[in-house]
Design an enzyme around this catalytic site. Structure first.
Site, mmCIF file in Angstrom:
data_model
loop_
_atom_site.group_PDB
_atom_site.id
_atom_site.type_symbol
_atom_site.label_atom_id
_atom_site.label_comp_id
_atom_site.label_asym_id
_atom_site.label_seq_id
_atom_site.Cartn_x
_atom_site.Cartn_y
_atom_site.Cartn_z
ATOM 1 N N LYS A 79 4.131 8.052 -4.393
ATOM 2 C CA LYS A 79 3.232 9.213 -4.430
ATOM 3 C C LYS A 79 3.563 10.074 -5.648
ATOM 4 O O LYS A 79 4.743 10.244 -5.986
ATOM 5 C CB LYS A 79 3.402 10.013 -3.130
ATOM 6 C CG LYS A 79 2.422 11.156 -2.946
ATOM 7 C CD LYS A 79 2.610 11.858 -1.594
ATOM 8 C CE LYS A 79 1.587 12.948 -1.378
ATOM 9 N NZ LYS A 79 1.749 13.642 -0.075
ATOM 10 N N SER A 187 -2.697 14.431 2.656
ATOM 11 C CA SER A 187 -2.701 14.342 1.215
ATOM 12 C C SER A 187 -2.241 12.986 0.655
ATOM 13 O O SER A 187 -2.558 12.676 -0.493
ATOM 14 C CB SER A 187 -1.812 15.429 0.619
ATOM 15 O OG SER A 187 -0.453 15.198 0.929
ATOM 16 N N SER A 211 0.244 15.025 6.387
ATOM 17 C CA SER A 211 -0.130 14.273 5.179
ATOM 18 C C SER A 211 0.361 12.832 5.119
ATOM 19 O O SER A 211 -0.041 12.095 4.233
ATOM 20 C CB SER A 211 0.367 15.003 3.935
ATOM 21 O OG SER A 211 -0.468 16.083 3.652
#
EC number: 6.3.5.7
Lengths: 521, 95
Positions: A79, A187, A211
């Site tokens: 990420k 997210s 998330s």
């Protein structure tokens, strides 16, 4: 070659160790898959192909000598929130334009030390603020899952010459994929999409209000947010420091256990990193759950929740009961206040953490007539709408005269939420079962969500309580809805009892199976 | 509680974010929607409840007071938009 991308981490690990495949081969297979799929899915913002090949070569050298770590030669996606030395690290924000850190986050350093290979940086909501991956500066990520329609197809009667078989007609059902693009959740939308579409063997993610777990549920993958303090936050771009935790997204429960074992550590560089050894999570998988007490919180049955979610929850209850667990009804009375309290605490911490983006030390700078003008113009140009909204809310609730009414009140309510869980666990409950999300994945550019920020926030209604209390939570796929989209269940455990979560999630996985999207990209 | 455009502009100034008239008006309604949503916290009885200060009960870790890092000035300024001899450059702040 493309079959290699369909191996789970545990399967790939075995084949690499047995020298049936090489790290270079599996890495190449993923790089090719990314090249083909990324224009359609937008899961990666940067592909580090040279670095991946270099790391794979080093892994092969180790594997040839019978050496290598627990993840030797396993290609992973990272990420964009994790600081990776010399590699694009922008939290998918324009304000960090061009930022390449001269350090490596503790979590990614742990993965590389164990032999993992980095494929690239994954798309995400800007600064991890969002539930749909639409707030990214790099554009939305597309969910590899699409809605489908069950059609009854009438089979024609056919005669085939040489083969000599005759189909007698009749009907069969077929799924027809819809063209509408769906969000992967957020997210960690890039992480979930990439894992689900076989663009990495597993991915790192972070979870501040849901998330990891919400995108995992939206893509039919497994995602665990460990206990606050289990993974070091050092080197991860900060959003809300008392809520942020790193964790993996993987294709099955075992892979999630393997990844978390490597990601978690005790780190002197993070003062909230908890001083206790990391257990072997994989060893918990397959242990019976007979006699385990599963709590079902009545407050998670919310108004307007689709019947399919309720049905899925009941299925989960039945599976655990069949495996010998005892089901108990529990009450977590302050559940409904978790989301409003979160929307005070998280923006307050964010407004403070994001004060550092001032156009001086890194990233974007927009010139101004004086220093304040430079700050204001830089931040206006660098932050997207959602991030600005949260900084504004945070600044307001912390401003003179409002601190007690908002922030202090929210932190008191937070203690009440935590106490609810403590009471349930004190009464003997081992793990709590809830739905992971109040709906399946929704469309990109959903008009209702765009018109009302609170609607988007409601996605995290079942996950945010866990962050507020600092507990571990895992999302595990449990079935498909009528439109063929994956739905997930969530298990919540005692602090630092991730083992019980893996153990119980595996029972659900055994009963529900695993889910793969039909390839259209 | 709700905010007006004037308050939004003041908060934007505190947050060091330049806002246009149009931005301020849009933000006012968005912020009011969120503030309306969080208002329900007022119905919770918090008498005798301490605010949370630590997510997990733990003692703050202390390390030995020794130098463990440093001498990396070039690394620290490497990502800055404007530097000179390992200093960050900013617009003039003192007349």
């Amino acid at each position: 070659m493309s079959d290699l991308t369909h191996l789970t981490i545990s399967q790939a690990r075995a084949k690499l160790r047995a020298k049936e495949i090489t790290a270079a081969e599996i890495t190449e297979a993923y790089l090719q898959a990314i090249e083909r799929a990324n224009p359609a899915l937008n899961a990666y913002v940067v592909v580090t192909d040279d670095k991946a090949r270099y790391m794979a070569k080093a892994s092969d050298a180790k594997l040839a000598k019978g050496e290598g770590g627990s993840l030797e030669g396993i290609p992973l996606g990272i990420k964009d929130l994790f600081g990776t030395e010399g590699v694009h690290t922008q939290a998918c924000s324009h304000v960090l334009d061009g930022f390449k850190p001269h350090y490596e986050s503790t979590v990614t350093a742990n993965l590389w030390a164990d032999g993992a290979v980095m494929l690239g940086k994954l798309n995400m909501d800007e600064f991890a603020m969002g539930s749909s991956n639409e707030t990214s500066y790099y554009g939305p990520v597309v969910n590899p899952w699409r809605r489908s329609r069950l059609d009854t197809v009438v089979m024609p009667t056919t005669h085939q010459g040489d083969g000599g078989f005759v189909s007698a007609g009749g009907t069969r059902t077929a799924r027809t994929l819809d063209n509408a693009q769906l969000v992967p959740g957020g997210s960690s939308g890039g992480s979930a999409s990439a894992v689900s579409a076989f663009l990495c063997a597993g991915a790192t993610a972070t979870d501040t209000g849901g998330s990891i777990r919400q995108p995992a549920a939206f893509t039919g993958t497994v995602g665990i947010k460990p206990t606050y303090g289990r993974c070091s936050r050092w080197g991860i771009v900060a959003f809300a420091s008392s809520l942020d935790q790193a964790g993996p997204i993987a294709r099955d429960v075992r892979d999630a256990a393997i990844l978390l074992k490597s990601m978690a550590s005790v780190d002197p560089k993070d003062t909230t990193s908890v001083d206790r050894p990391v257990p072997d999570y994989e060893a918990a998988i397959g242990k019976p759950i007979k006699g385990m007490k599963i709590g079902i919180p009545r407050e998670y049955r919310v108004d307007g929740m689709p019947e399919e979610i309720e049905a899925l929850w009941q299925k989960g209850i039945a599976w655990l009961k069949d495996a010998g667990a005892e089901i108990v009804d529990i009450s977590l009375p302050h559940t409904k206040y978790a989301l409003p309290a979160y929307y005070i605490v998280a923006p307050a911490e964010a407004s403070s953490n994001l004060a550092r983006y001032d156009g001086v030390r890194y990233g974007l700078r927009v010139p101004g007539k004086d220093i304040v003008d430079m700050y204001e113009k830089t931040r206006a140009a660098g932050f997207g709408r959602e991030v600005k909204r949260r900084i504004m809310i945070g600044t307001y609730v912390l401003s003179a005269g409002y601190y007690d009414a908002y922030y202090l009140q929210a932190q008191k309510v937070r203690n009440l939420i935590k106490r609810d869980f403590e009471n349930a666990f004190a009464a003997g409950v081992d793990v709590i079962l809830t739905p992971a999300t109040p709906s399946a994945a929704f469309g990109i550019a959903d008009e209702d969500m765009a018109a009302d920020p609170v609607k988007m926030y409601l996605n995290d209604i079942f996950t945010v309580t866990v962050n507020m209390a600092g507990l571990p939570g895992i999302a595990v796929p449990a079935g498909l809805d009528a439109k063929g989209l994956p739905l997930g269940l969530q298990l919540i455990g005692r602090p630092f009892d991730e083992e019980t979560l893996f153990q119980t999630a595996h029972v659900i996985e055994q009963a529900a199976g695993t889910f793969q999207p039909e390839k259209w990209w | 509680m709700s905010v007006d455009v004037k308050t939004v502009k003041r908060v934007a100034r505190l947050a060091r974010i330049a806002v246009s008239e149009e931005d301020a008006e849009r933000m006012t309604s968005e912020l009011n929607a969120i503030l309306g949503f969080v208002e329900q916290l007022n119905e919770v009885d918090v008498s005798g409840v301490e605010p949370m200060t630590s997510v997990t009960p733990m003692e703050m870790k202390k390390r030995l007071d020794v130098v463990t890092d440093g001498s990396k000035a070039a690394d620290i300024v490497a990502n800055a938009p404007a530097t000179e001899e390992n200093f960050f450059l900013v617009p003039k702040v003192v007349e």
